[in-house]
Scaffold this motif. Structure first.
Motif, PDB file in Angstrom:
ATOM      1  N   THR A   2       0.835  -1.189   0.000  1.00  0.00           N
ATOM      2  CA  THR A   2       0.000   0.000   0.000  1.00  0.00           C
ATOM      3  C   THR A   2       0.878   1.250   0.000  1.00  0.00           C
ATOM      4  N   THR A   3       0.430   2.286  -0.662  1.00  0.00           N
ATOM      5  CA  THR A   3       1.168   3.547  -0.665  1.00  0.00           C
ATOM      6  C   THR A   3       1.157   4.144   0.741  1.00  0.00           C
ATOM      7  N   ALA A   4       2.312   4.482   1.230  1.00  0.00           N
ATOM      8  CA  ALA A   4       2.435   5.075   2.565  1.00  0.00           C
ATOM      9  C   ALA A   4       1.987   6.535   2.514  1.00  0.00           C
ATOM     10  N   PRO A   5       1.520   7.056   3.650  1.00  0.00           N
ATOM     11  CA  PRO A   5       1.137   8.476   3.690  1.00  0.00           C
ATOM     12  C   PRO A   5       2.360   9.376   3.491  1.00  0.00           C
ATOM     13  N   LYS A   6       2.098  10.617   3.167  1.00  0.00           N
ATOM     14  CA  LYS A   6       3.189  11.554   2.876  1.00  0.00           C
ATOM     15  C   LYS A   6       4.120  11.769   4.067  1.00  0.00           C
ATOM     16  N   TRP A   7       3.618  11.623   5.275  1.00  0.00           N
ATOM     17  CA  TRP A   7       4.441  11.856   6.453  1.00  0.00           C
ATOM     18  C   TRP A   7       5.366  10.684   6.775  1.00  0.00           C
ATOM     19  N   PHE A   8       5.172   9.540   6.134  1.00  0.00           N
ATOM     20  CA  PHE A   8       5.959   8.347   6.431  1.00  0.00           C
ATOM     21  C   PHE A   8       7.456   8.583   6.189  1.00  0.00           C
ATOM     22  N   THR A   9       7.821   9.061   5.027  1.00  0.00           N
ATOM     23  CA  THR A   9       9.234   9.245   4.692  1.00  0.00           C
ATOM     24  C   THR A   9       9.913  10.266   5.596  1.00  0.00           C
ATOM     25  N   PRO A  10       9.312  11.431   5.864  1.00  0.00           N
ATOM     26  CA  PRO A  10       9.974  12.355   6.802  1.00  0.00           C
ATOM     27  C   PRO A  10      10.171  11.753   8.202  1.00  0.00           C
ATOM     28  N   VAL A  11       9.214  10.962   8.659  1.00  0.00           N
ATOM     29  CA  VAL A  11       9.370  10.313   9.965  1.00  0.00           C
ATOM     30  C   VAL A  11      10.498   9.293   9.911  1.00  0.00           C
ATOM     31  N   ALA A  12      10.573   8.519   8.830  1.00  0.00           N
ATOM     32  CA  ALA A  12      11.650   7.539   8.681  1.00  0.00           C
ATOM     33  C   ALA A  12      13.012   8.222   8.592  1.00  0.00           C
ATOM     34  N   ILE A  13      13.076   9.356   7.917  1.00  0.00           N
ATOM     35  CA  ILE A  13      14.340  10.112   7.832  1.00  0.00           C
ATOM     36  C   ILE A  13      14.722  10.639   9.206  1.00  0.00           C
ATOM     37  N   ALA A  14      13.754  11.172   9.942  1.00  0.00           N
ATOM     38  CA  ALA A  14      14.028  11.661  11.300  1.00  0.00           C
ATOM     39  C   ALA A  14      14.523  10.512  12.185  1.00  0.00           C
ATOM     40  N   ALA A  15      13.915   9.334  12.036  1.00  0.00           N
ATOM     41  CA  ALA A  15      14.353   8.167  12.805  1.00  0.00           C
ATOM     42  C   ALA A  15      15.792   7.802  12.453  1.00  0.00           C
ATOM     43  N   LEU A  16      16.125   7.849  11.168  1.00  0.00           N
ATOM     44  CA  LEU A  16      17.486   7.532  10.751  1.00  0.00           C
ATOM     45  C   LEU A  16      18.475   8.551  11.317  1.00  0.00           C
ATOM     46  N   LEU A  17      18.152   9.819  11.236  1.00  0.00           N
ATOM     47  CA  LEU A  17      19.048  10.850  11.771  1.00  0.00           C
ATOM     48  C   LEU A  17      19.251  10.666  13.275  1.00  0.00           C
ATOM     49  N   TRP A  18      18.173  10.399  14.004  1.00  0.00           N
ATOM     50  CA  TRP A  18      18.251  10.159  15.436  1.00  0.00           C
ATOM     51  C   TRP A  18      19.202   8.984  15.726  1.00  0.00           C
ATOM     52  N   ASN A  19      19.002   7.900  15.004  1.00  0.00           N
ATOM     53  CA  ASN A  19      19.819   6.717  15.242  1.00  0.00           C
ATOM     54  C   ASN A  19      21.265   6.911  14.793  1.00  0.00           C
ATOM     55  N   LEU A  20      21.493   7.680  13.751  1.00  0.00           N
ATOM     56  CA  LEU A  20      22.866   7.981  13.347  1.00  0.00           C
ATOM     57  C   LEU A  20      23.578   8.819  14.405  1.00  0.00           C
ATOM     58  N   LEU A  21      22.831   9.704  15.065  1.00  0.00           N
ATOM     59  CA  LEU A  21      23.415  10.446  16.192  1.00  0.00           C
ATOM     60  C   LEU A  21      23.824   9.478  17.301  1.00  0.00           C
ATOM     61  N   GLY A  22      22.990   8.476  17.535  1.00  0.00           N
ATOM     62  CA  GLY A  22      23.330   7.453  18.516  1.00  0.00           C
ATOM     63  C   GLY A  22      24.574   6.674  18.116  1.00  0.00           C
ATOM     64  N   CYS A  23      24.694   6.358  16.831  1.00  0.00           N
ATOM     65  CA  CYS A  23      25.891   5.659  16.331  1.00  0.00           C
ATOM     66  C   CYS A  23      27.135   6.509  16.537  1.00  0.00           C
ATOM     67  N   MET A  24      27.018   7.801  16.255  1.00  0.00           N
ATOM     68  CA  MET A  24      28.158   8.706  16.451  1.00  0.00           C
ATOM     69  C   MET A  24      28.545   8.773  17.928  1.00  0.00           C
ATOM     70  N   ALA A  25      27.543   8.877  18.800  1.00  0.00           N
ATOM     71  CA  ALA A  25      27.815   8.944  20.236  1.00  0.00           C
ATOM     72  C   ALA A  25      28.489   7.650  20.711  1.00  0.00           C
ATOM     73  N   TYR A  26      28.010   6.519  20.208  1.00  0.00           N
ATOM     74  CA  TYR A  26      28.607   5.227  20.570  1.00  0.00           C
ATOM     75  C   TYR A  26      30.075   5.185  20.135  1.00  0.00           C
ATOM     76  N   LEU A  27      30.340   5.557  18.894  1.00  0.00           N
ATOM     77  CA  LEU A  27      31.716   5.519  18.398  1.00  0.00           C
ATOM     78  C   LEU A  27      32.619   6.472  19.181  1.00  0.00           C
TER      79      LEU A  27
END
Length: 139
Positions: A2-27
């Motif tokens: 099914t086609t995801a709503p328009k807000w899906f991709t921005p939320v997924a991008i925000a989730a990725l950025l959040w988790n990449l910050l966590g990866c940076m903090a871990y490293l």
């Protein structure tokens, strides 16, 4: 799928950025030099030295699992959910070590607030991934 709503991709991008910050903090954490550790307060040094290896491993699972899960969302893959579950498990294990085996609250109250936020977001990402699967947004 099914086609995801328009807000899906921005939320997924925000989730990725959040988790990449966590990866940076871990490293940054695991790559601290002895000079960097020496710059910490005595209480922070004791906290740093007292962490069991399994807690550090749990942190790795938490941050890398969350980043992979977020990439999975962007790719619209079902395996994102497994990654988010691994990430949440890592956060929980990390928190058991942090709050159950140390006096982190007395050393750094900001860490308590941040870890609470990390736990809330990890749970939210598991729920978001489940919803995406249920709605048919993941293939």
């Amino acid at each position: 799928m099914t086609t995801a709503p328009k807000w899906f991709t921005p939320v997924a991008i925000a989730a990725l950025l959040w988790n990449l910050l966590g990866c940076m903090a871990y490293l940054m954490d695991v790559m601290m030099s002895p000079d960097d550790i020496a710059k910490l307060t005595a209480a922070q040094q004791a906290l740093y030295a007292s962490r069991p290896a399994w807690s550090i491993s749990a942190t790795a699972l938490a941050v890398w699992g969350g980043a992979l899960g977020s990439i999975g969302l962007l790719l619209r893959k079902q395996w994102a959910n497994l990654c988010f579950l691994v990430s949440l498990a890592g956060v929980v294990v990390q928190d058991v070590a942090l709050f159950g085996m140390t006096d982190v609250a007395q050393v750094d109250s900001t860490a308590v607030v941040l870890q609470g936020l990390v736990l809330v977001i990890a749970v939210a990402l598991v729920l978001f991934g489940r919803r995406a699967a249920k709605e048919g947004w993941l293939g």
